[in-house]
Design a protein around this motif. Sequence first.
Motif, PDB file in Angstrom:
ATOM      1  N   UNK A   1       8.697  17.177  -8.357  1.00  0.00           N
ATOM      2  CA  UNK A   1       7.946  17.656  -7.191  1.00  0.00           C
ATOM      3  C   UNK A   1       6.379  17.978  -7.612  1.00  0.00           C
ATOM      4  N   UNK A   2       6.363  18.924  -8.700  1.00  0.00           N
ATOM      5  CA  UNK A   2       5.211  19.360  -9.087  1.00  0.00           C
ATOM      6  C   UNK A   2       4.280  18.490  -9.550  1.00  0.00           C
ATOM      7  N   UNK A   3       4.827  17.476 -10.231  1.00  0.00           N
ATOM      8  CA  UNK A   3       4.073  16.426 -10.761  1.00  0.00           C
ATOM      9  C   UNK A   3       3.319  15.349  -9.615  1.00  0.00           C
ATOM     10  N   UNK A   4       4.241  15.155  -8.539  1.00  0.00           N
ATOM     11  CA  UNK A   4       3.981  14.265  -7.726  1.00  0.00           C
ATOM     12  C   UNK A   4       3.096  15.015  -6.440  1.00  0.00           C
ATOM     13  N   UNK A   5       3.056  16.405  -6.374  1.00  0.00           N
ATOM     14  CA  UNK A   5       2.203  17.154  -5.564  1.00  0.00           C
ATOM     15  C   UNK A   5       1.830  18.379  -6.092  1.00  0.00           C
TER      16      UNK A   5
ATOM     17  N   UNK B   1       1.043  -1.165   0.000  1.00  0.00           N
ATOM     18  CA  UNK B   1       0.113  -0.062   0.152  1.00  0.00           C
ATOM     19  C   UNK B   1       0.964   1.373   0.001  1.00  0.00           C
ATOM     20  N   UNK B   2       1.200   1.605  -1.151  1.00  0.00           N
ATOM     21  CA  UNK B   2       2.159   2.714  -1.432  1.00  0.00           C
ATOM     22  C   UNK B   2       1.213   4.113  -1.539  1.00  0.00           C
ATOM     23  N   UNK B   3       1.682   5.282  -1.379  1.00  0.00           N
ATOM     24  CA  UNK B   3       0.914   6.357  -1.878  1.00  0.00           C
ATOM     25  C   UNK B   3       0.942   6.884  -3.290  1.00  0.00           C
ATOM     26  N   UNK B   4       2.199   6.631  -3.830  1.00  0.00           N
ATOM     27  CA  UNK B   4       2.480   6.824  -5.036  1.00  0.00           C
ATOM     28  C   UNK B   4       3.702   5.805  -5.749  1.00  0.00           C
TER      29      UNK B   4
END
Length: 364
Positions: free
Chosen positions: A349-353, A107-110
């Motif tokens: 970082x922008x793509x992830x968050x 169970x991973x966040x991304x």
Amino acid sequence: MTRPLDIVILGLTLSSSWGNGHATTFRALIRGLHEEGHRVLFLERDRPWYASERDLPQPDFCEFELYDDMEAMLSRHGGRLRTADAVIVGSYVPEGVQLIDRLSQMTLRHLCFYDIDTPVTLAALDEGHEEYIAARQVPLFDIYFSFSGGEVLDHLELVRRARRAEALYCSVDAGAYPSDPEAAKRWDLGYLGTYSDDRQPTLDALLLEPARQRPDLRFVVAGPQYPDHIDWPSNVERIEHLPPADHAAFYNAQRFTLNVTRAAMRRMGWSPSVRLFEAAACATPIISDPWRGISDLLPPDQAIIIAHGTDDVLRTLDLSEPRRRAIGSAGRTRVLAGHTGRARARELAQALWPGPEAVAATGT
């Protein structure tokens, strides 16, 4: 700027630049993430061919660990993997297919993939080869980050069924690649790259043949794994391995440098190598073989020279010194404006968050 992120990367190598372009790509990106305030753990499978050639055994910009057993590593870092904002698997990771399967069961966040070899990966999948990623695994990732952009991203989403494909080009650590316009020019044209069968015909046409025709000029080829049967002209110097710490001095000692693209990357386009950005950062004018998308990065005849054959290279080598410097300076300006490790870290970082709305939606 996004909030500070906790990222775990499982990549081919960070510690050794021997015979690969992954280490320098990861170093620039992760140093940029560090400068942006993010936390990174890099996990590298210990391999003997890298163990004897480690030029960065203890990076100071991230947490770093070698492992020799995948299951033991997953057990030891299970908690960190589950709480990390993103877990990113790189291309060519040993036991990559098994690793991706195991991570997809957690169970991973991304869960993301960073393909530093996208055209090579896709060509291998077309042929049924699944060394480090299987075709069925492409849709497993929340984001498929690709070394290649442009139409390659459409192919990943429409044909390979990637949920979301984002370009994450290679980049350069700007502080490690300064321009030194007054440096003595030891070579008129040079090339840095590991040997590959599909690059060699282009290297022959764009460097070895010009060297044969211009014995008054000096050339150099740096990189490992070149076979003994190559007939090197007497005015071509060979350097077996050049560690990253010496790359900037190498580029600054050339009047021009050559960029040669692998066949699969030429076919798909939009696949700039890390060497392209390194050389441009040093303001060394680049001569490159043609491929789709190159003009999106560096305008031809302004910030780069496109060579279709030997004659184009010979003409370029006779350019005036002011013209040569102007091309190198324009290339450096473009790269420092948008292709540094820190710029790439911001894109990741922008793509992830994406922004405040994402924080509000999760309540974190």
